[in-house]
Scaffold this motif. Structure first.
Motif, mmCIF file in Angstrom:
data_model
loop_
_atom_site.group_PDB
_atom_site.id
_atom_site.type_symbol
_atom_site.label_atom_id
_atom_site.label_comp_id
_atom_site.label_asym_id
_atom_site.label_seq_id
_atom_site.Cartn_x
_atom_site.Cartn_y
_atom_site.Cartn_z
ATOM 1 N N THR A 2 0.833 -1.207 0.000
ATOM 2 C CA THR A 2 0.000 0.000 0.000
ATOM 3 C C THR A 2 0.873 1.266 0.000
ATOM 4 O OG1 THR A 2 -0.103 -0.185 2.378
ATOM 5 C CG2 THR A 2 -2.010 -1.019 1.169
ATOM 6 N N PRO A 4 2.117 4.939 1.187
ATOM 7 C CA PRO A 4 2.220 5.533 2.527
ATOM 8 C C PRO A 4 1.147 6.606 2.724
ATOM 9 C CG PRO A 4 3.936 6.364 1.091
ATOM 10 C CD PRO A 4 3.221 5.307 0.324
ATOM 11 N N LYS A 5 0.624 6.677 3.956
ATOM 12 C CA LYS A 5 -0.383 7.720 4.243
ATOM 13 C C LYS A 5 0.309 9.001 4.718
ATOM 14 C CE LYS A 5 -4.436 5.015 4.515
ATOM 15 N NZ LYS A 5 -3.910 4.138 3.509
ATOM 16 N N ASP A 6 1.484 8.794 5.310
ATOM 17 C CA ASP A 6 2.207 9.970 5.812
ATOM 18 C C ASP A 6 3.195 10.492 4.758
ATOM 19 O OD1 ASP A 6 3.608 7.622 5.967
ATOM 20 O OD2 ASP A 6 4.863 8.278 7.636
ATOM 21 N N LYS A 7 3.766 11.627 5.085
ATOM 22 C CA LYS A 7 4.697 12.254 4.147
ATOM 23 C C LYS A 7 6.025 11.475 4.091
ATOM 24 C CE LYS A 7 6.316 16.989 3.587
ATOM 25 N NZ LYS A 7 6.519 18.217 4.343
ATOM 26 N N THR A 256 -5.419 9.227 -5.380
ATOM 27 C CA THR A 256 -4.937 9.508 -4.036
ATOM 28 C C THR A 256 -3.709 10.413 -4.115
ATOM 29 O OG1 THR A 256 -4.336 8.500 -1.935
ATOM 30 C CG2 THR A 256 -3.518 7.406 -3.883
ATOM 31 N N VAL A 258 0.224 11.320 -2.732
ATOM 32 C CA VAL A 258 1.428 10.903 -2.008
ATOM 33 C C VAL A 258 2.204 12.182 -1.729
ATOM 34 C CG1 VAL A 258 3.566 9.571 -2.093
ATOM 35 C CG2 VAL A 258 1.491 8.651 -3.160
#
Ligand SMILES: Cc1cc2nc3c(=O)[nH]c(=O)nc-3n(C[C@H](O)[C@H](O)[C@H](O)COP(=O)(O)OP(=O)(O)OC[C@H]3O[C@@H](n4cnc5c(N)ncnc54)[C@H](O)[C@@H]3O)c2cc1C
Ligand code: SF4
Lengths: 527, 179
Positions: A2, A4-7, A256, A258
């Motif tokens: 998946t 990454p959701k964070d920076k 989405t 990134v």
């Protein structure tokens, strides 16, 4: 895997020659790196030795509209999927010469680079060790300063020896072709076995490319690679002076974001320009990096000059590497050598390429006029007696040769690119001068039939050129976009001039130089 | 639906099911085309044979037909990098229909039934772009594309290399005889 959701520290768009090198260097320097690749995962098992199967590796993404009298041949010249065009490139890696960087100042035409050969030389030297180049630097009497190659030269065989005689009888020299192909076991990669399947991808790892060199290093250092993820736009922060990440379409069609401290665009020459143009926003109304209006401009493509012959000697033209056996850069430094014919620029000869019976660069298409029993006879003779070489001819950069967006859109609503290209009269005249010389050399070999193929486009450069400032270019010498310095461009799109040499060694040297700046590493000692 | 299998043999519809065959074997087994009409397929086979002797038997028409049915990602046709946007079926269909129309208007016969002299003179005109009022893709390009497809099946396979005494020396052997 998946997203990454964070920076993250760095997001890289495109996993080919440039993107994979950025990923390797930056992840080894401790950066958290995420790479997004529009095409599928490509494994070495898919590199089936066949000129038909080879076509599965070509560009399969959004169509590019080509206009103008000398189209750039986008689909043939671009790659798709992990490794990009690097996995079916032929690994001919000569250096650019000193005058290629100063064409405007020296000759009053074309453009200058904001750097010179001496700035790039240590990076050529570094890259040739990292990737493993073979050649004979002494025999390349025209080669600019640099360390010797880490490996001895590629094999010369019948075809090469026959053509070499032609050059020598005219008082010209040849040298072994400098190649990113292993001639002995190199960093665990096996030596080449000269079967000539490079166009279908070299599954053994003998040929240096993203899959054999940089992705293994990058993945081992913790980079993550996401195939089937198409980036549609670069995001900038509210003032527009910093890139904040990219918008990407995932394999299930979801959009989405990134987010990253640094965005690297390495999606090939045309797609880099397309993405920047399509990322227009109120802060960048004409596209990101387009304050100068040069975004998309100065697209160049080498004019290929293929020469063929049938020689009484047995040449076994199917043997060897697809890129060839020898190099000639006799007139390279004399860009005005053919000025009486209206020509300008440099060219080189890649000599004695391995040929297969079929395929665009194969034996059968070299004589499209033959058919029926005449073709059959030709094929039977060619497979034992053919000789070939290809001129790589400089294309002067012109502002009107450019990438623009057209009214059509891809499945994700991103406008499609149009690429307009018309070579200058000087480049066309240089192509003709090269062809005349090539035919003369082939006659001098004692060949009993000699001919040339029409002009063809080879390599795509320019469109996001580097320069001294935002008034004349998109990026600086490190690929950093002038108006958005944490947005870094990789690839031949940065080249203000094309030179007359294959581009990938220079792409790699530029990536290496950019990575030094990004990581704060000192330049290599020979700088 | 036709598809290329993971290992590369082509899937052809035969009876109620699908079988994995090479185009040559598919031709021998009497496989019917799925994208092209029977007449288009016959015209393509006849034109291919005139350009590259042996290519009819090697299955040029079924190869092209099968390739027109797969996705662009799996496509192996050379046309993909000759400046023609996908899908490629209209290119072949209009070209084949135009060559038949010319055969009929000149000689009152389908292309596949022309005599040697009639067919050769028509191909001469096609390759030199002399068929005025031609309603297909650019004539020279159509000639070039079909000739290359025929070369692919006739000379670009392991069997084709052997026919020319060229060592195939594969790193990864194509899983089908034409690959
Ligand atoms: C047949 C052939 C032979 C060649 N031979 C030589 C040679 O002998 N010597 C030489 O120097 N050069 C050669 N080249 C050129 C060489 O391949 C290129 O210079 C090099 O691969 C360019 O590197 P790149 O990273 O810019 O692009 P690529 O290596 O093509 O990588 C770009 C990647 O970006 C991906 N991408 C595109 N759009 C997006 C998006 N929106 N989102 C995410 N990913 C995206 C693509 O799928 C691709 O994987 C050859 C090229 C070809 C086609
Ligand atoms: S000729 Fe050499 S580099 Fe090319 S595919 Fe074969 S082993 Fe690889």
């Amino acid at each position: 895997m998946t997203l990454p959701k964070d920076k993250v520290d760095v997001v890289i768009v495109g996993s080919g020659s440039a993107g994979s090198h950025f990923a390797a260097r930056l992840s080894k320097a401790g950066r958290r790196v995420v790479a997004l690749e529009a095409g599928p995962d490509i494994r070495t098992e898919q590199m089936v030795s066949s000129m038909l199967w080879a076509r599965r590796l070509k560009w399969k993404g959004a169509p590019v509209l080509e206009t103008g009298p000398q189209p750039i041949g986008y689909v043939f010249n671009a790659g798709w999927g992990v490794g990009g065009a690097s996995i079916h490139h032929y690994a001919v890696w000569p250096r650019m010469h000193e005058n290629d960087f100063r064409v405007r100042s020296l000759y009053g035409r074309g453009l200058d680079w904001p750097i010179g050969y001496s700035d790039l030389q240590p990076y050529y030297d570094r890259v040739q060790k990292e990737c493993g180049l073979s050649g004979d630097s002494k025999a390349e009497v025209w080669r600019p300063a640099g360390e010797p190659y880490p490996m001895g030269p590629v094999a010369s065989a019948n075809q090469g020896r026959v053509v070499r005689k032609g050059f020598e009888s005219l008082g010209m020299k040849v040298a072994p072709l400098p190649m990113a192909i292993a001639t002995k076991t190199y960093k665990g990669r096996p030596s080449c076995i000269w079967d000539g399947w490079c166009d279908a991808g070299c599954p053994t790892g003998a040929l240096a490319n993203a899959l054999s060199v940089h992705w293994p290093e990058a993945l081992a250092a913790g980079a993550t690679l996401h195939p089937n993820h198409q980036v549609v736009r670069v995001l900038t922060e509210s003032k527009g002076t910093r890139a904040s990440g990219v918008e990407v379409v995932t394999p299930d069609g979801t959009r989405t974001l990134v987010m990253a401290d640094v965005v690297v665009l390495a999606a090939n020459t045309v797609q880099n320009a397309r993405i920047l143009l399509a990322s227009a926003s109120p802060e960048h109304p004409h596209g990101v990096g387009n304050a100068s209006g040069t975004l998309g401009q100065f697209v160049t493509t080498h004019l290929a000059a293929p020469i063929f012959g049938l020689h009484p000697d047995k040449t076994n033209p199917w043997f060897g590497a697809f890129g060839g056996q020898f190099l000639n850069q006799e007139h390279y430094d004399e860009k005005e050598n053919f000025s009486e014919q209206g020509a300008f620029g440099s060219y080189q000869w890649m000599i004695a390429q391995a040929m297969k019976p079929n395929g665009l660069l194969g034996m059968a298409p070299s004589r499209p006029d033959l058919r029926g029993s005449a073709l059959k006879r030709f094929m039977e003779r060619s497979t034992e007696h053919m000789i070939t070489m290809t001129g790589v001819v400089e294309d002067l950069p012109l502002a009107q040769n450019r990438v623009t967006l057209n009214g059509k859109k891809d499945d994700w609503g991103v406008p499609l690119a149009t690429v307009e290209h018309a070579s200058s009269p000087e480049s066309l005249a240089l192509w003709q001068a090269a062809v005349d010389e090539g035919l003369k050399v082939f006659r001098a070999t004692g060949a009993d039939e000699v001919w040339n193929a029409p002009r063809a486009p080879m390599h795509i450069m320019g469109g996001t050129i580097m320069g001294t400032g935002p008034n004349n270019s998109v990026a600086d010498a490190y690929g950093a976009v002038h108006e958005v310095p944490n947005l870094i461009l990789g690839g031949a799109g940065l080249f203000p001039t094309s030179g007359g040499v294959n581009p990938t060694f220079t792409i790699q040297a530029l990536v290496s130089m950019a990575c030094d700046r990004m990581t704060g590493e000192a330049p290599p000692p020979s700088a | 639906m036709l598809y290329a299998s993971g290992i590369g043999l082509l899937s052809f519809a035969l009876g109620d099911g699908h079988v994995l065959l090479s185009p040559r074997a598919a031709r021998a087994a009497g496989v019917k085309p799925r994208v092209l009409s029977a007449r288009e397929e016959e015209t393509l086979a006849a034109l291919g044979e005139r350009l590259v002797p042996g290519s009819r038997e090697s299955g040029v028409s079924l190869y092209v037909d099968q390739q027109l049915a797969v996705s662009l990602e799996d496509c192996m046709l050379m046309i993909q990098y000759l400046g023609v946007d996908p899908p490629f079926t209209p290119f072949y269909r209009t070209g084949l229909s135009a060559i038949n129309a010319w055969a009929e208007s000149r000689h009152g016969e389908k292309f596949s039934e022309l005599s040697d002299t009639q067919a050769e003179s028509l191909i001469d005109d096609l390759s030199n772009e002399k068929l005025e009022g031609w309603e297909g893709p650019p004539q020279g390009l159509f000639y070039f594309v079909v000739r290359n497809d025929a070369c692919d099946v006739q000379y670009g396979t392991q069997e084709g290399f052997a026919r020319l005494n060229v060592p195939y020396a594969a790193h990864i052997v194509p899983p089908s005889e034409w690959g």
